[in-house]
Scaffold this active site. Structure first.
Site, short mmCIF file in Angstrom:
data_model
loop_
_atom_site.label_atom_id
_atom_site.label_comp_id
_atom_site.label_asym_id
_atom_site.label_seq_id
_atom_site.Cartn_x
_atom_site.Cartn_y
_atom_site.Cartn_z
N HIS A 1 0.83 -1.34 -0.20
CA HIS A 1 0.17 -0.03 0.07
C HIS A 1 0.93 1.15 -0.05
O HIS A 1 0.46 2.16 -0.61
CB HIS A 1 -0.89 0.10 1.14
CG HIS A 1 -1.74 -1.11 1.26
ND1 HIS A 1 -2.86 -1.32 0.36
CD2 HIS A 1 -1.89 -2.05 2.14
CE1 HIS A 1 -3.41 -2.47 0.90
NE2 HIS A 1 -2.78 -2.87 1.73
N HIS B 1 5.55 6.57 6.81
CA HIS B 1 5.42 6.12 5.32
C HIS B 1 4.67 7.58 4.38
O HIS B 1 4.59 8.57 4.92
CB HIS B 1 4.17 4.98 5.38
CG HIS B 1 2.99 5.62 6.00
ND1 HIS B 1 2.61 5.29 7.49
CD2 HIS B 1 2.05 6.09 5.48
CE1 HIS B 1 1.51 5.82 7.90
NE2 HIS B 1 0.73 6.38 6.57
#
Length: 269
Positions: free
Chosen positions: A107, A132
């Site tokens: 993802h 992230h």
């Protein structure tokens, strides 16, 4: 043993062999038993950012993810109208260098951080767990998005989450991002550990001023609420090549903005 008894035993053995053959060929009785719910898990759809498993479907995919659909304090949001905070929020960032542990989790690109780096917000101290990236930015400003957004995820001793959001705009090459992109893992869902390389998350932070603070949620399933969001309005720079590199690996991965409902966005300077 008499002849009759031997014949009787022979008949019984032949009968057992015949029954075993019937069970094997008909699939009865000797199939491997699977744990309860195994079939359901095998066919459970994995969430994504598009199509039948995209953001508008997350809340229907499982009971655990139901809040993605029914929650009233979801993230991200559009930063439009803010209220000046009554007092200045005190931030203290104490990030240390950490051996590089990087993963493409399917993802996003995520860097897992060693214990010992913290952020203190109004006296509450949170440990940095990981950071992230999203493309484009998940939070928007007056309806407009930035090319990317960095999320630094923290957790305190009570299990409460605090996320620091940093916008990323196109500009000059970012040295820390170059280090990360130069060490991207070859396989999905396999953490790549590079002991010879360290990274310090503080090099990815702009000046800690002009932040927007609000109560929200995780921006990925299960969309849990109660997250302290702290979005820095001043962006950092990354090059176009670095943005393109991220897209080539992770693709677009931004959840659309969610209704603000009765929440207020507070701006602190």
């Amino acid at each position: 043993m008499t002849l009759d008894s031997r014949s009787s035993n022979h008949v019984r053995r032949m009968g057992c062999i015949l029954l075993v053959a019937i069970f094997v060929f008909t699939g009865i009785g000797f199939a491997e038993e699977k744990p309860a719910g195994a079939a359901k898990d095998e066919h459970k759809a994995h969430w994504s950012y598009e199509g039948d498993t995209g953001p508008d479907k997350w809340g229907d995919m499982s009971a655990e993810q139901g809040v993605c659909k029914t929650g009233k304090a979801q993230s991200p949001v559009d930063i439009k109208t803010t209220k000046q905070a009554n007092k200045k929020t005190a931030y203290k960032v104490s990030y240390k260098a950490s051996p590089l542990k990087i993963i493409n989790n399917g993802h996003t690109i995520q860097v897992n951080y060693e214990p010992g780096s913290t952020i203190t917000i109004d006296g509450k101290t949170y440990q940095l767990l990981q950071f992230h990236f999203h493309d484009p930015s998940e939070h928007t400003v007056l309806g407009k998005s930035y090319p990317m957004e960095l999320h630094l995820v923290h957790k305190n001793d009570k299990g409460e989450l605090a996320v620091l959001g940093v916008f990323m705009k196109e500009g000059k090459e970012n040295a820390t991002i170059k280090t990360l992109w130069d060490n991207l893992p070859d396989k999905v869902n396999e953490e790549k550990s590079v002991p010879a390389v360290s990274v310090n998350a503080s090099t990815l932070l702009p000046k800690m001023n002009n932040l927007v603070v609000y109560r929200g949620s995780l921006t990925t399933p299960p969309c849990s609420e109660g997250v302290s969001w702290n979005v820095v309005k001043t962006p950092i720079e990354v090059s176009k090549a670095q943005i393109d590199k991220f897209i080539s690996v992770s693709g677009k991965n931004a959840r659309p903005v969610q209704p603000l409902n009765d929440r207020q966005l507070q701006e602190t300077k």
